[in-house]
Write a protein that holds these residues in place. Structure first.
Motif, PDB file in Angstrom:
ATOM      1  N   MET A   1       5.705 -91.745 -63.487  1.00  0.00           N
ATOM      2  CA  MET A   1       6.213 -91.603 -64.961  1.00  0.00           C
ATOM      3  C   MET A   1       6.571 -90.004 -65.131  1.00  0.00           C
ATOM      4  SD  MET A   1       4.862 -92.897 -68.559  1.00  0.00           S
ATOM      5  CE  MET A   1       5.387 -92.156 -69.673  1.00  0.00           C
ATOM      6  N   MET A   2       7.497 -89.784 -65.896  1.00  0.00           N
ATOM      7  CA  MET A   2       7.726 -88.414 -66.511  1.00  0.00           C
ATOM      8  C   MET A   2       7.989 -88.464 -68.097  1.00  0.00           C
ATOM      9  SD  MET A   2      11.698 -87.435 -65.185  1.00  0.00           S
ATOM     10  CE  MET A   2      11.340 -87.878 -63.470  1.00  0.00           C
ATOM     11  N   ILE A   3       7.664 -87.389 -68.827  1.00  0.00           N
ATOM     12  CA  ILE A   3       8.161 -87.260 -70.068  1.00  0.00           C
ATOM     13  C   ILE A   3       9.148 -86.186 -70.185  1.00  0.00           C
ATOM     14  CG2 ILE A   3       5.874 -88.142 -70.955  1.00  0.00           C
ATOM     15  CD1 ILE A   3       5.127 -85.254 -71.633  1.00  0.00           C
ATOM     16  N   VAL A   4      10.102 -86.393 -70.938  1.00  0.00           N
ATOM     17  CA  VAL A   4      11.355 -85.554 -71.397  1.00  0.00           C
ATOM     18  C   VAL A   4      10.756 -85.041 -72.776  1.00  0.00           C
ATOM     19  CG1 VAL A   4      13.566 -85.162 -71.827  1.00  0.00           C
ATOM     20  CG2 VAL A   4      12.655 -86.713 -70.081  1.00  0.00           C
ATOM     21  N   ILE A   5      10.515 -83.861 -73.012  1.00  0.00           N
ATOM     22  CA  ILE A   5      10.086 -83.139 -74.451  1.00  0.00           C
ATOM     23  C   ILE A   5      11.322 -82.423 -74.688  1.00  0.00           C
ATOM     24  CG2 ILE A   5       8.826 -81.222 -75.405  1.00  0.00           C
ATOM     25  CD1 ILE A   5       6.719 -81.775 -73.120  1.00  0.00           C
TER      26      ILE A   5
ATOM     27  N   ALA B   1      21.315 -89.700 -75.511  1.00  0.00           N
ATOM     28  CA  ALA B   1      22.113 -89.568 -74.231  1.00  0.00           C
ATOM     29  C   ALA B   1      20.922 -89.293 -73.128  1.00  0.00           C
ATOM     30  CB  ALA B   1      22.758 -88.172 -74.468  1.00  0.00           C
ATOM     31  N   VAL B   2      19.884 -88.955 -73.545  1.00  0.00           N
ATOM     32  CA  VAL B   2      18.662 -88.779 -72.417  1.00  0.00           C
ATOM     33  C   VAL B   2      18.156 -90.295 -72.179  1.00  0.00           C
ATOM     34  CG1 VAL B   2      16.368 -88.076 -72.018  1.00  0.00           C
ATOM     35  CG2 VAL B   2      18.053 -86.493 -72.874  1.00  0.00           C
ATOM     36  N   ILE B   3      18.160 -91.125 -73.278  1.00  0.00           N
ATOM     37  CA  ILE B   3      17.618 -92.452 -72.906  1.00  0.00           C
ATOM     38  C   ILE B   3      18.546 -93.238 -72.126  1.00  0.00           C
ATOM     39  CG2 ILE B   3      17.254 -94.549 -74.340  1.00  0.00           C
ATOM     40  CD1 ILE B   3      16.022 -92.734 -76.532  1.00  0.00           C
ATOM     41  N   ALA B   4      20.020 -93.095 -72.679  1.00  0.00           N
ATOM     42  CA  ALA B   4      20.879 -93.680 -71.682  1.00  0.00           C
ATOM     43  C   ALA B   4      20.993 -93.388 -70.407  1.00  0.00           C
ATOM     44  CB  ALA B   4      22.344 -93.475 -72.364  1.00  0.00           C
ATOM     45  N   ARG B   5      20.727 -92.201 -69.917  1.00  0.00           N
ATOM     46  CA  ARG B   5      20.804 -91.462 -68.494  1.00  0.00           C
ATOM     47  C   ARG B   5      19.626 -92.247 -67.717  1.00  0.00           C
ATOM     48  NH1 ARG B   5      22.082 -86.670 -65.667  1.00  0.00           N
ATOM     49  NH2 ARG B   5      23.932 -86.724 -67.107  1.00  0.00           N
ATOM     50  N   ALA B   6      18.212 -92.207 -68.302  1.00  0.00           N
ATOM     51  CA  ALA B   6      17.160 -92.994 -67.870  1.00  0.00           C
ATOM     52  C   ALA B   6      17.546 -94.262 -67.518  1.00  0.00           C
ATOM     53  CB  ALA B   6      16.215 -92.880 -68.576  1.00  0.00           C
ATOM     54  N   GLU B   7      18.039 -95.186 -68.528  1.00  0.00           N
ATOM     55  CA  GLU B   7      18.145 -96.540 -68.405  1.00  0.00           C
ATOM     56  C   GLU B   7      19.190 -96.805 -67.389  1.00  0.00           C
ATOM     57  OE1 GLU B   7      16.907 -98.105 -72.801  1.00  0.00           O
ATOM     58  OE2 GLU B   7      18.948 -97.714 -72.385  1.00  0.00           O
ATOM     59  N   ASP B   8      20.277 -95.736 -67.316  1.00  0.00           N
ATOM     60  CA  ASP B   8      21.281 -95.892 -66.320  1.00  0.00           C
ATOM     61  C   ASP B   8      20.741 -96.081 -64.876  1.00  0.00           C
ATOM     62  OD1 ASP B   8      23.125 -96.261 -67.873  1.00  0.00           O
ATOM     63  OD2 ASP B   8      23.990 -94.297 -67.743  1.00  0.00           O
ATOM     64  N   PHE B   9      19.407 -95.493 -64.519  1.00  0.00           N
ATOM     65  CA  PHE B   9      18.835 -95.507 -63.491  1.00  0.00           C
ATOM     66  C   PHE B   9      17.978 -96.540 -63.129  1.00  0.00           C
ATOM     67  CE2 PHE B   9      20.332 -90.910 -63.062  1.00  0.00           C
ATOM     68  CZ  PHE B   9      20.723 -90.711 -61.679  1.00  0.00           C
TER      69      PHE B   9
ATOM     70  N   VAL C   1      14.115 -91.425 -57.669  1.00  0.00           N
ATOM     71  CA  VAL C   1      15.510 -91.799 -57.679  1.00  0.00           C
ATOM     72  C   VAL C   1      16.459 -91.091 -58.728  1.00  0.00           C
ATOM     73  CG1 VAL C   1      14.973 -94.100 -56.839  1.00  0.00           C
ATOM     74  CG2 VAL C   1      15.199 -93.782 -59.328  1.00  0.00           C
ATOM     75  N   ILE C   2      15.601 -90.324 -59.688  1.00  0.00           N
ATOM     76  CA  ILE C   2      16.187 -89.582 -60.728  1.00  0.00           C
ATOM     77  C   ILE C   2      15.980 -87.961 -60.544  1.00  0.00           C
ATOM     78  CG2 ILE C   2      14.114 -89.579 -62.294  1.00  0.00           C
ATOM     79  CD1 ILE C   2      16.199 -90.116 -64.630  1.00  0.00           C
ATOM     80  N   ASN C   3      17.082 -87.184 -61.000  1.00  0.00           N
ATOM     81  CA  ASN C   3      17.020 -85.846 -60.569  1.00  0.00           C
ATOM     82  C   ASN C   3      16.295 -85.028 -61.729  1.00  0.00           C
ATOM     83  OD1 ASN C   3      17.728 -82.936 -60.466  1.00  0.00           O
ATOM     84  ND2 ASN C   3      19.267 -83.495 -58.810  1.00  0.00           N
ATOM     85  N   ARG C   4      15.094 -84.753 -61.642  1.00  0.00           N
ATOM     86  CA  ARG C   4      14.650 -83.962 -62.804  1.00  0.00           C
ATOM     87  C   ARG C   4      15.448 -82.716 -63.413  1.00  0.00           C
ATOM     88  NH1 ARG C   4       8.534 -82.421 -61.621  1.00  0.00           N
ATOM     89  NH2 ARG C   4       9.090 -80.790 -63.344  1.00  0.00           N
ATOM     90  N   ASP C   5      16.007 -81.966 -62.402  1.00  0.00           N
ATOM     91  CA  ASP C   5      16.959 -80.965 -63.039  1.00  0.00           C
ATOM     92  C   ASP C   5      18.103 -81.189 -63.871  1.00  0.00           C
ATOM     93  OD1 ASP C   5      14.950 -79.183 -61.544  1.00  0.00           O
ATOM     94  OD2 ASP C   5      16.189 -79.086 -59.864  1.00  0.00           O
TER      95      ASP C   5
ATOM     96  N   ARG D   1      18.663 -80.105 -67.821  1.00  0.00           N
ATOM     97  CA  ARG D   1      19.871 -79.428 -68.199  1.00  0.00           C
ATOM     98  C   ARG D   1      20.445 -80.082 -69.268  1.00  0.00           C
ATOM     99  NH1 ARG D   1      20.288 -78.398 -62.380  1.00  0.00           N
ATOM    100  NH2 ARG D   1      21.895 -80.084 -62.323  1.00  0.00           N
ATOM    101  N   MET D   2      20.087 -81.251 -69.522  1.00  0.00           N
ATOM    102  CA  MET D   2      20.889 -82.093 -70.774  1.00  0.00           C
ATOM    103  C   MET D   2      20.656 -81.359 -72.043  1.00  0.00           C
ATOM    104  SD  MET D   2      20.328 -86.033 -69.388  1.00  0.00           S
ATOM    105  CE  MET D   2      21.572 -86.530 -70.673  1.00  0.00           C
TER     106      MET D   2
END
Length: 341
Positions: free
Chosen positions: A1-5, A17-25, A48-52, A56-57
């Motif tokens: 798990m990671m957290i997006v601050i 947009a961040v939520i949608a990107r995560a759910e797409d994966f 399976v997800i690119n943190r970088d 950058r979002m």
């Protein structure tokens, strides 16, 4: 798990947009809106997800992996204390202390209403009482079931206090939710994972008691099961652990209160009645809980303990409970805290 601050000025569109990107994966997403900023928890295989790319979002301040096994319960996920209302009072936040009190078991309509009125007059905020009782012996009193729940609901009407009562199996969750305000998971059921899923799905407040031989990390992992359903109204309850000592029912792990509050944002409630098992020691353990930082205490009270059908030996009479509430208020004030009227 990671957290997006997210940045303090992040817009709802940027958060979405961040939520949608995560759910797409294929990730599960948990949103935590704090006073200063928003944190988005992303649960799944982070390989399976690119943190970088996420970092950058627009609106993202930084992405941080959570190393603790209890992700949603950890201070890494939520730095601020979780708070939520219980009736007219609020649990959590460090300053206020919620007092829960009542008999171990509902034994009759008159008994629970008499006890509820006495507890309310003494300063209790929440009424406790068992309608379903898990007992060591199959021959011991097992509770009154739905009839007991009805009596609890009637006591709530009389006093205005919300009810906390134990639920023992997933199939009983809908029934208990019809009458109760808070679902208690007893020590014997702490690792009943089907039950944890069920109370998580209910979205009702949950009082999760620590198992009698459980590590603090195991306790927090069980809270994680409930939190994983988006049910954030979870209270941890320290009720003593089993050791080699025999002069008390359990050994009250006072250390667990500050440790749990350091590791987790969830409110912590102390149960000195089950921790000591003897009424003579309940007051001392309760007062120590307040000084140690507990957000609440849950205490067994019975007007006639010698007649109680369960746990009479650890129950306080109403007058002793009233005296204890006064003493706890004094200790709370001495450490900059408060027990509201």
């Amino acid at each position: 798990m990671m957290i997006v601050i997210m940045r303090a000025e992040a817009t709802m569109r940027e958060k979405s947009a961040v939520i949608a990107r995560a759910e797409d994966f294929g990730f599960k997403v948990h949103l935590s809106d704090g006073k200063e900023r928003t944190i988005i928890g992303i649960i799944g295989d982070d390989r399976v997800i690119n943190r970088d790319q996420i970092e950058r979002m627009p609106g993202v301040e930084r992405v941080v992996p959570i190393l603790k096994p209890f992700k949603l319960a950890s201070r890494e996920f939520r730095a601020e204390d979780t708070t939520f209302p219980l009736g007219n009072h609020t649990i959590g936040g460090g300053n206020g202390i919620v007092v829960m009190a009542g008999p171990c078991s509902v034994e009759s309509r008159s008994q629970i209403i008499e006890t509820a009125i006495a507890c309310k007059e003494a300063g209790a905020h929440v009424l406790r009482g068992g309608a379903f009782k898990p007992r060591t012996s199959p021959y011991a009193f097992q509770g009154m079931g739905e009839e007991g729940l009805k009596y609890l609901a009637e006591a709530r009407e009389v006093t205005g206090m919300p009810i906390v009562t134990e639920v023992m199996e997933p199939a009983l969750v809908p029934l208990v939710c019809e009458y109760a305000d808070i679902l208690q998971i007893g020590a014997r059921n702490m690792q009943n994972y089907a039950l944890l899923h069920a109370v998580g799905e209910s979205q009702y407040p949950v009082l999760l008691k620590r198992g009698m031989s459980s590590l603090i990390e195991e306790w927090l992992m069980c809270a994680e099961y409930i939190l994983s359903h988006g049910n954030t109204r979870v209270m941890l309850c320290e009720r003593g652990i089993r050791t080699f000592e025999t002069y008390t029912r359990n050994t009250f792990d006072i250390n667990a209160i500050p440790v749990a509050k350091h590791l987790s944002h969830l409110p912590v409630v102390a149960d000195p009645s089950h921790a000591t098992g003897k009424w003579e020691y309940v007051a001392a353990a309760a007062k120590a809980s307040v000084a140690a930082g507990a957000d609440g205490v849950i205490i067994e009270v019975h007007p006639r303990p010698e007649e109680a059908m369960s746990d009479g030996g650890q129950s306080l009479k109403p007058e002793k409970f009233a005296k204890l509430v006064t003493q706890m208020k004094a200790i709370a004030q001495a450490v900059g805290r408060d027990i509201e009227a």
